[in-house]
Each structure stands twice: as C-alpha cells, then as structure tokens.
Scaffold this motif. Structure first.
Motif: not given
Length: 550
Positions: A223-236
């Motif tokens: 649906d276009g949403a990121p697999e990982e919702a937590d922005a801090a986790v994505r950055r790390a």
C-alpha cells in the motif's frame, strides 16, 4: 523393637520413593511418546504445537526425532500408525524407533506414510533444534545452533540464548549467539530502545544475512507505507546498513584476492612444469595436461590402497601421493622424451601434433582403465573446514594449503635449478647447447631428465588439483591453455615470471568474473595478453643467454 520399626519404616519409604520415581519416569516416557505420535497429525498448527512441546521437555531423545522430521525421514506405519525413522536402503526403508533408535526392521515405501512439513514448520524445527544444542560440548554444534536460531528468529528462543550466553566460553561462538539474540529482539520487541540496541549490535556484522534483515526494515509495503513504522529505527537501520555495505565491499575485495591467489596457485602448479619443458627446452608439449591428470589418478589409486589396507593412515595419503605422482608422471615424461620428442627437436609443428595425438591416447588409456566417470578423491581431515569471519569472509583450508604448497614447490625447484649439478647443467644446455656438449655434458640425458622433471611437477600439480576439481580423463585439458598463457606472459623459461604471471592472471580473472562472466573474462584476458606480447614478445621476464639472443 523401636529400631526394627525404624528400619521397616525406612524400607517402606524407600520402596514408595522408588515406585514413585519409576511411575514418574514411566509417565514422562508416555508423555514423550504421545508428543512424538502427535507429530504425525494432519494439522500443521497441531504439529507446530507438538514440536514446541517436545522441545520444551528438554529430553535429549527429542533431538534425533526432530532432526529426522526436518530431514524428511520421519514416517508412520500404515498398519498401526506408529511413528518411525526411516533410512533409505535400496527400494526399501530401514526403520528404527524414534526414541530408542533401535532397529525394528525394513519396510516397503508403500507401507509407510511420510510425516509432511511446510516452510513454517521447517523454520520452527531449525529454531528448536538450535535451542536444544546451544549447550553442546562441540563449539561447531553451538555455532550451527546459534545460526539456526538467527534464521528462525523465534521469540521463544530468546531465553535459551540468554542462558547459553552466560556460560559460553568461546568468543567466536558468543559473537554468533549475540547476533542471533539481537535479531530476535529486533523482530519481536515493540519498544524503540531495545530495538535500537539490537540494530547497534547487528551493525558489527557485515554478512549477507544481517544486511538482508536490516534491508527488510527499509522496504515498502504493497500500500506504499514503509515496512518499519518507527522513524528512529529506520534511521538506525539505514546507517547500520550503509556501514555494513561498505565493510562488506572491503571484505569482498579481500575474498576476491584470496580466491585470485588460490586460482593463481593452481595455475602456477600447472604451468611451472610447462615453464621447464616449453620455456627451457622449447618443446610445445600439448600432453602436459595429461601429466597433471596422471598425478590426480595416482592420488586416487594411493587413497584406494590406503582405504583397503590402512584406513587409519588416510590423513597421510597426500604425503604418499606427492612423491608417487612425481615418480609416475616423471617416468612417463622421460619415456615420451626418449621415445618421441628427441626425434622432433627443432620441428615445433610436428612436436605439437605428436604431443596432441599423445594426449588423446593417454586420455583414452585412462578412460579404459578407470572409466569415463569422475573418480572420488578424499580430502584429509586437516584440509577440511573453513575460517569464517563475522564479516562473511570464508577461507577454506584446502585452498590455503594449495597456496602454501605451490610456493613450496616453486622454492624447491629454484633450489634445484640454482644449487645442484643437474640445475647447473640444465642452465648450461639452455644457454648454449653446443658449448655444453663440448664441455662433456650429455645433452641428450639432460633433455630427458629436464622433460621428466617438468612432467613430474605436473604430476604434483595433479595431486593438488584432485582436492578442488573433478578427477576425470579430461582434467588436464581444463588447464593446458591457461598454462601456456602463464608461461608466455611471465617470460618463457623464467620461473619468477611464471609466478608473477600465474598470480596476475588468477587475480585478474577473479576480479573480472563478477562483471563479465567466466567465459568473456577469459576472452578479455587472452586479448590483453596478445596485445602485451606484441609489445614484449619475450614476456615480463625474459631469459638471457646466447641461445635466446640468437
């Protein structure tokens, strides 16, 4: 009397305890048997429950049952629905009890029904088997268990891993366990802080599995949403993945260098004998590859004799095969020189055609004696295994051994050429045959011994190649062209040039293959060498002497 009563009371209590213990053991055995039987249910969900319950008992008898289930060796007999382990034996299966492992006879496949599993059950099985072997006495089994838990990433494995980490003495195994535990926490935890700590720990590894795990967090759903919702986790995860990719590129380069040197060592062993027969004697020997093949088959024969008469000495088979292969190939080489080559000196075209025909004859002789199929040559235990790093670099013992062996052979050959009477006479004949003959050197026998030396070294190359390649009648044909390229590129007759040429071609081939493929890479190398020879016809290191200069 009171004393007698006390004794009687103690005896009765002991008997009751024994009966209770026996009853508990019997109940435990019934419980485990029931769980083993539950593995054969139709429902995959119920099978998963039975697997986890069986693993939770901690009973060591559960390990072979679960291993058999994972390996598709668990069956039920149609006659009584008993769960059994089956090992293939011809058209039948040899059956054993899953808990006692005692043989219970054989049965036809049609009388059995396989206990089926799916990918989800395979993942669960790997995980529980990993948790059950985390405390094994064998470090290799503990490492394999930690890797299995990493792949399953089941939340139930976190506690066994934590217990195993507290008592793990081996730093390398501890690192693999920490990797598995961090993966579980990253996947199963909901809180941000423990997941960030898990990413930080995983960032210490650059292997493909960890990079795939981190990369999965950065994906996008349908649906276009990121697999990982937590922005801090994505950055790390992004920072850790970028760092891991940089380190992986570095270690991939190191791995390519190792494999290039390994290929170069193989080419060196195959070409060093040709450097003598072609470079020193000027003979275009198209049967040189068959000397390599004879060395490989000599290794096979030596190992078969050892297997039949002294199986305990198998680890020393290569130490016996090396001098045997040198002798066999060397004697065949001397026979070829005395019977064919000596009549064709100064006639390169006829020599090429004669040795090419001879190579076909030798291949057919070997094919008639040993058959056309590949022959199995075993690897001694000291050459088995790998050196693995946390970054995914893998160095195999057999490749390391071949690199060292090739350099030892080169050093010994240089010693023979520089420090022995034979080497002195061989260099004299190379530089000025007429003057050497006038000085009393028997040039004919020096030619024969030189050809035998080159052939014997090719036989030794066959011993090494038998550890990394298929032993077949066509073995030598795979290396003859590359051997000529090495000799011509390095400098005809120059051993140092052969070393540089072999290692250079090995490295170039390994670095080209990922971009061009194996075939196109070889074509490009051939084109470059042709262009190079146009500028330097004598190669990198040309021999000097009157015969060469004239």
């Amino acid at each position: 009397m009171p004393g007698c009563l006390r004794i009687c009371f103690f005896a009765v209590a002991l008997s009751l305890a024994f009966v209770a213990s026996a009853g508990a053991e019997e109940a435990k055995a019934k419980d485990i048997s029931a769980l083993v039987s539950a593995l054969a249910q139709k429902s995959y969900k119920k099978k998963a429950t039975a697997i986890e319950a069986l693993a939770a008992t901690g009973d060591p008898r559960a390990v072979p049952v679960l291993e058999a289930m994972l390996g598709a060796r668990l069956f039920t007999r149609k006659s009584d629905n008993k769960v059994v382990i089956g090992e293939k034996q011809g058209d039948s299966l040899w059956l054993s009890d899953p808990l006692t492992l005692k043989a219970i006879g054989s049965a036809k496949k049609r009388t059995l029904k396989k206990v089926r599993i799916n990918n989800r059950l395979r993942k669960i099985l790997r995980g529980v088997l990993g948790s059950m072997t985390l405390l094994s006495a064998d470090p290799k089994r503990r490492t394999a268990a930690a890797d299995a838990v990493f792949k399953s990433r089941a939340a139930s494995m976190a506690t066994p891993l934590e217990r195993a980490l507290k008592v793990e003495p081996d730093e390398a195994v501890r690192s693999r366990m920490e990797r598995a535990l961090a993966a579980i926490r990253l996947v199963t935890k909901k809180e941000t802080v423990p997941r960030l700590k898990a990413i930080e720990r995983l960032g210490a590894f650059a292997d493909p599995e960890v990079r795939a795990l981190l990369g999965g967090l950065l994906g996008v759903k349908a649906d276009g949403a990121p697999e990982e919702a937590d922005a801090a986790v994505r950055r790390a995860a992004t920072a850790a993945l970028d760092d891991a990719n940089r380190r992986a590129a570095f270690w991939d380069t190191i791995g390519n260098i190792f494999h290039g040197l390994s290929l170069g060592s193989v080419l060196l062993l195959a070409a060093i004998g040709l450097a003598i027969t072609f470079g020193v004697m000027g003979v275009i020997n198209m049967a040189h590859g068959e000397m390599v093949m004879l060395g490989a088959y000599t290794t096979f024969v030596v190992q078969e004799i050892i297997r039949a008469h002294a199986p305990g000495a198998f680890d020393y088979s290569l130490f016996i095969a090396v001098p045997a292969a040198f002798a066999v190939a060397g004697l065949v080489g001397i026979a070829i020189e005395r019977g064919i080559i000596r009549y064709l000196y100064g006639r390169p075209l006829e020599t090429l055609l004669a040795t090419w025909g001879l190579s076909l004859v030798l291949q057919q002789v070997v094919r008639s004696i040993f058959g056309p199929t590949n022959r199995k040559v075993g690897t001694p235990s000291w050459m088995q295994g790998v050196i693995e790093t946390a970054e995914g670099l893998t160095l195999t013992y057999n490749r390391i051994a071949i690199i060292v062996f090739a350099l030892i052979v080169l050093a010994l050959l240089l010693l023979v050429m520089r420090k022995t009477w034979f080497g002195l006479q061989m260099r004299a004949v190379t530089q000025n045959r007429g003057m050497a003959g006038a000085m009393g050197i028997r040039t004919g026998w020096i030619d024969a011994l030189t050809f035998g030396l080159g052939s014997g070294i090719a036989g030794i190359a066959g011993v090494a190649l038998s550890q990394i390649d298929n032993v077949s009648p066509n073995l030598g044909q795979s290396y003859i062209i590359d051997s000529f390229l090495v000799v011509v590129f390095g400098g005809v007759g120059n051993l140092w040039g052969t070393l540089v040429g072999a290692m250079s071609l090995g490295l170039v081939n390994k670095f080209l293959e990922p971009f061009t493929g194996a075939v196109l890479g070889k074509i490009l190398v051939l084109v470059v060498i042709i262009l190079f020879i146009q500028k330097r016809p004598r190669g990198l290191f040309a021999l000097k002497g009157r015969a060469v200069e004239t």
